[in-house]
Write a protein that holds these residues in place. Structure first.
Motif, PDB file in Angstrom:
ATOM      1  N   VAL A  84     -19.922  -9.352  -2.042  1.00  0.00           N
ATOM      2  CA  VAL A  84     -18.952 -10.257  -2.336  1.00  0.00           C
ATOM      3  C   VAL A  84     -17.935 -10.634  -1.434  1.00  0.00           C
ATOM      4  CG1 VAL A  84     -17.502  -8.146  -3.226  1.00  0.00           C
ATOM      5  CG2 VAL A  84     -16.805 -10.520  -4.014  1.00  0.00           C
ATOM      6  N   MET A  85     -17.561 -11.919  -1.244  1.00  0.00           N
ATOM      7  CA  MET A  85     -16.629 -12.396  -0.219  1.00  0.00           C
ATOM      8  C   MET A  85     -15.313 -12.126  -0.603  1.00  0.00           C
ATOM      9  SD  MET A  85     -18.630 -13.714   2.113  1.00  0.00           S
ATOM     10  CE  MET A  85     -17.197 -14.257   3.394  1.00  0.00           C
ATOM     11  N   VAL A  86     -14.395 -11.608   0.147  1.00  0.00           N
ATOM     12  CA  VAL A  86     -12.889 -11.444  -0.218  1.00  0.00           C
ATOM     13  C   VAL A  86     -12.160 -12.178   0.800  1.00  0.00           C
ATOM     14  CG1 VAL A  86     -13.520  -9.207  -1.467  1.00  0.00           C
ATOM     15  CG2 VAL A  86     -12.871  -9.152   1.060  1.00  0.00           C
ATOM     16  N   PRO A  87     -10.767 -12.317   0.221  1.00  0.00           N
ATOM     17  CA  PRO A  87      -9.849 -12.745   1.290  1.00  0.00           C
ATOM     18  C   PRO A  87      -9.346 -11.571   2.241  1.00  0.00           C
ATOM     19  CG  PRO A  87      -8.865 -12.624  -0.834  1.00  0.00           C
ATOM     20  CD  PRO A  87     -10.386 -12.290  -0.952  1.00  0.00           C
ATOM     21  N   LYS A  88      -8.954 -11.942   3.396  1.00  0.00           N
ATOM     22  CA  LYS A  88      -8.462 -11.030   4.367  1.00  0.00           C
ATOM     23  C   LYS A  88      -7.112 -11.242   4.619  1.00  0.00           C
ATOM     24  CE  LYS A  88      -9.375  -8.854   8.593  1.00  0.00           C
ATOM     25  NZ  LYS A  88      -9.723  -7.584   8.668  1.00  0.00           N
ATOM     26  N   TRP A  89      -6.220 -10.663   3.998  1.00  0.00           N
ATOM     27  CA  TRP A  89      -4.870 -11.073   4.365  1.00  0.00           C
ATOM     28  C   TRP A  89      -4.141  -9.578   5.143  1.00  0.00           C
ATOM     29  CZ3 TRP A  89      -0.347  -8.242   2.663  1.00  0.00           C
ATOM     30  CH2 TRP A  89       1.013  -8.848   2.764  1.00  0.00           C
ATOM     31  N   VAL A  90      -3.290  -9.908   6.216  1.00  0.00           N
ATOM     32  CA  VAL A  90      -3.069  -8.890   7.107  1.00  0.00           C
ATOM     33  C   VAL A  90      -1.432  -9.262   7.207  1.00  0.00           C
ATOM     34  CG1 VAL A  90      -4.965  -8.445   8.426  1.00  0.00           C
ATOM     35  CG2 VAL A  90      -3.318 -10.066   9.234  1.00  0.00           C
ATOM     36  N   ARG A  91      -0.657  -7.714   7.074  1.00  0.00           N
ATOM     37  CA  ARG A  91       0.619  -7.825   7.185  1.00  0.00           C
ATOM     38  C   ARG A  91       1.361  -8.013   8.462  1.00  0.00           C
ATOM     39  NH1 ARG A  91       4.010  -6.093   3.411  1.00  0.00           N
ATOM     40  NH2 ARG A  91       2.512  -5.410   1.990  1.00  0.00           N
ATOM     41  N   GLY A  92       0.837  -7.596   9.508  1.00  0.00           N
ATOM     42  CA  GLY A  92       1.042  -7.785  10.837  1.00  0.00           C
ATOM     43  C   GLY A  92       2.382  -6.967  11.204  1.00  0.00           C
ATOM     44  N   GLY A  93       3.085  -7.675  12.032  1.00  0.00           N
ATOM     45  CA  GLY A  93       3.902  -6.511  12.668  1.00  0.00           C
ATOM     46  C   GLY A  93       5.164  -6.316  11.748  1.00  0.00           C
ATOM     47  N   LYS A  94       6.116  -5.717  12.365  1.00  0.00           N
ATOM     48  CA  LYS A  94       7.656  -4.936  11.592  1.00  0.00           C
ATOM     49  C   LYS A  94       8.085  -6.071  10.755  1.00  0.00           C
ATOM     50  CE  LYS A  94      11.580  -2.003  12.423  1.00  0.00           C
ATOM     51  NZ  LYS A  94      12.324  -2.716  11.161  1.00  0.00           N
ATOM     52  N   GLU A  95       8.799  -5.920   9.684  1.00  0.00           N
ATOM     53  CA  GLU A  95       9.301  -6.736   8.634  1.00  0.00           C
ATOM     54  C   GLU A  95      10.634  -6.234   8.672  1.00  0.00           C
ATOM     55  OE1 GLU A  95       6.896  -5.909   5.414  1.00  0.00           O
ATOM     56  OE2 GLU A  95       5.304  -7.269   5.668  1.00  0.00           O
ATOM     57  N   THR A  96      11.697  -7.384   8.805  1.00  0.00           N
ATOM     58  CA  THR A  96      13.032  -7.345   8.577  1.00  0.00           C
ATOM     59  C   THR A  96      13.720  -7.940   7.630  1.00  0.00           C
ATOM     60  OG1 THR A  96      12.843  -6.997  11.290  1.00  0.00           O
ATOM     61  CG2 THR A  96      14.863  -7.561  10.173  1.00  0.00           C
ATOM     62  N   GLY A  97      14.729  -7.477   6.960  1.00  0.00           N
ATOM     63  CA  GLY A  97      15.453  -8.254   6.071  1.00  0.00           C
ATOM     64  C   GLY A  97      16.897  -7.612   6.335  1.00  0.00           C
ATOM     65  N   ARG A  98      17.793  -8.744   6.341  1.00  0.00           N
ATOM     66  CA  ARG A  98      19.170  -8.447   6.620  1.00  0.00           C
ATOM     67  C   ARG A  98      20.058  -9.171   5.698  1.00  0.00           C
ATOM     68  NH1 ARG A  98      19.037  -9.136  12.199  1.00  0.00           N
ATOM     69  NH2 ARG A  98      17.795  -7.387  12.501  1.00  0.00           N
ATOM     70  N   ILE A  99      21.018  -8.546   5.210  1.00  0.00           N
ATOM     71  CA  ILE A  99      22.080  -9.051   4.378  1.00  0.00           C
ATOM     72  C   ILE A  99      23.053  -9.682   5.500  1.00  0.00           C
ATOM     73  CG2 ILE A  99      23.909  -9.160   2.419  1.00  0.00           C
ATOM     74  CD1 ILE A  99      22.066  -7.072   1.509  1.00  0.00           C
TER      75      ILE A  99
END
Ligand SMILES: [Zn+2]
Length: 481
Positions: free
Chosen positions: A109-124
């Motif tokens: 089965v062919m599947v999508p390949k999604w990658v998260r990558g580097g550090k994620e930042t969220g700031r208020i």
């Protein structure tokens, strides 16, 4: 036992001569009814006895928990297309070979390949308390901001309807914050999830269509903590793709409170996820060949892929090992099913559903007759029963088995949702059944770093496998499924 008792009481074994001529017809009917009743009773006794044996085998010699430990601790999370997913394919294949199933094979089965990558930042940014780091996690299939990030004013809404009322004027160039919490009034948390999840799946494109720069979604849970919950989003065609993250419920409450301070609150978001080219992966299938009707198939399954955080324990390592357990129990007890029984580890349930579609397509191409499919994908908690998506006649057949489950405190056989992977079999007339466990704690950990092996109770997991094995056994006894 009961048949022997009936004989002793003279209720079986009539002799015709004792009947007067005009009584012959009633006597015959009475005899037929009695014999029929005795046969039915004997079959029921055999079924009850086998359900008991299935439970005892699972509870005393169950292998599901140790298999799950390996899957979680030695392979870990396993998003479609990842090296861990490939390792899980090979490992489950080998497990089923080692357990001696009749046939074990991989279904491409062919599947999508999604990658998260580097550090994620969220700031208020801009609160009275200064800048505040927020716990965020990109949603599956999201694009990334790259190193330049996105910084914009935040507008909070409770859902897509409220968003649309704001219109382009209220949304353009802003970050939309979907903050509708789970409604606690629902008795099952899966109903609360269904009630809230539209903002995660469809909210991003609705916001993008009005010119939003990015989207933040409150995590899909009743728990108030620091763990963001990922999950899939669907980008609408012909609408710009924008970055989307989940925020933990604690930080969602904080962001909401901060917005009420009256300042122009901004949010800074930085993430690096990206969708790569699709890759080849597999559904993993093990089967016990039917002794009488091999072309009729009964499927038990879970999905082998998981999100790329945690260990994919309850979602859905438990469903996979329970399915393997069903076949192991049959083999160990010497149950030779009339129909072919398959354990299927579906690939790519979480961010595409390619495995479920490939399985249903292959069933059509190979002219297999899929009578029944059970999916366990609601967590590995204590069994409550089964949720059935089928014809009225199939539902009646399945409900008639309720009596066998009551001694095990399984009281639920209801009409409803079955499972995302098996539902593709619907056009083939398959009776689709979802395993239903208690789910009060499921959405506390669902799609988070907390979905780990230690959250699974061995006894609860095992009882689920026994319930699924019992249902497959009982349905296989029915000639007219
Ligand atoms: Zn799942």
């Amino acid at each position: 036992m009961k048949q022997r008792q009936l004989k002793k009481e003279g209720k079986v074994g009539y002799s015709f001569p004792r009947c007067n001529a005009f009584l012959i017809k009633p006597c015959l009917i009475s005899l037929l009814v009695t014999v029929l009743f005795a046969n039915v009773t004997a079959a029921q006794d055999r079924n009850s006895e086998m359900v008991k044996k299935i439970h005892e085998e699972a509870l005393v010699n169950g292998k599901g928990y140790s298999m799950l430990e390996y899957l979680c601790k030695n392979i870990g999370h396993r998003l479609s297309g990842s090296p861990q997913a490939a390792a899980a394919v090979e490992w489950t294949r080998q497990q089923m070979i080692d357990l001696g199933f009749d046939t074990v094979y991989l279904q491409p089965v062919m599947v999508p390949k999604w990658v998260r990558g580097g550090k994620e930042t969220g700031r208020i940014i801009g609160s009275n308390q200064g800048d505040i780091e927020a716990n965020i996690l990109s949603l599956g299939n999201s694009i990334g901001t790259g190193e330049k990030g996105v910084r914009a004013e935040v507008v909070e809404v409770k859902g897509i309807e409220e968003l649309n009322k704001l219109g382009k004027k209220g949304v353009e160039n802003k970050i939309v914050f979907f903050n509708r919490p789970f409604n606690p009034k629902f008795i099952t948390t899966s109903d609360a999830y269904s009630d809230a999840v539209d903002q995660r799946v469809y909210g991003p494109s609705a916001a993008a269509a009005l010119g939003a720069k990015a989207v933040i979604v409150r995590s899909m849970t009743l728990a108030i903590d620091d763990f963001p919950h990922t999950g899939t989003l669907v980008y609408k065609e012909n609408v710009p793709k924008i970055p989307v993250v989940a925020i933990s419920t604690k930080d969602a409450n904080l962001l909401s409170a901060t917005l009420k301070q009256g300042n122009k609150i901004q949010f800074y978001l930085e993430n690096y996820c990206e969708m790569k080219d699709s890759v080849l992966s597999y559904n993993v299938i093990g089967e016990l060949r039917g002794s009488q009707k091999p072309n009729e198939v009964m499927t038990v399954g879970g999905h082998l892929d998981s999100w790329d955080v945690g260990e994919g324990a309850h979602d859905d390592g438990t469903g996979c090992v329970q399915s393997i357990e069903v076949l192991r129990i049959f083999k160990t007890l010497g149950i030779k099913p009339k129909r072919t029984v398959r354990a299927v580890m579906f690939m790519n349930e979480e961010n595409g559903g390619a495995g479920g579609r490939a399985y249903a397509k292959s069933a059509l191409v190979n002219k297999e007759i899929h009578k029944v499919a059970i999916e366990s994908d609601e967590g590995g908690f204590s069994p409550l029963g089964f949720s059935v998506n089928s014809s009225a006649a199939q539902f009646q057949t399945i409900s008639s088995l309720k009596k066998y489950f009551e001694p095990y405190n399984i009281h639920t056989i209801k009409e409803g949702y079955s499972g995302a992977d098996i539902e593709h079999l619907k056009p083939q007339g398959t009776a689709m059944i979802g395993y239903v466990p208690h789910d009060h704690r499921y959405f506390n950990i669902h799609h988070t770093a907390n979905d780990t092996f230690d959250k699974v109770d061995p006894r609860e997991l095992t009882l689920g496998a026994a319930a699924m094995a019992s249902l497959i056994y009982l349905l296989d006894q029915k000639d007219d499924l």
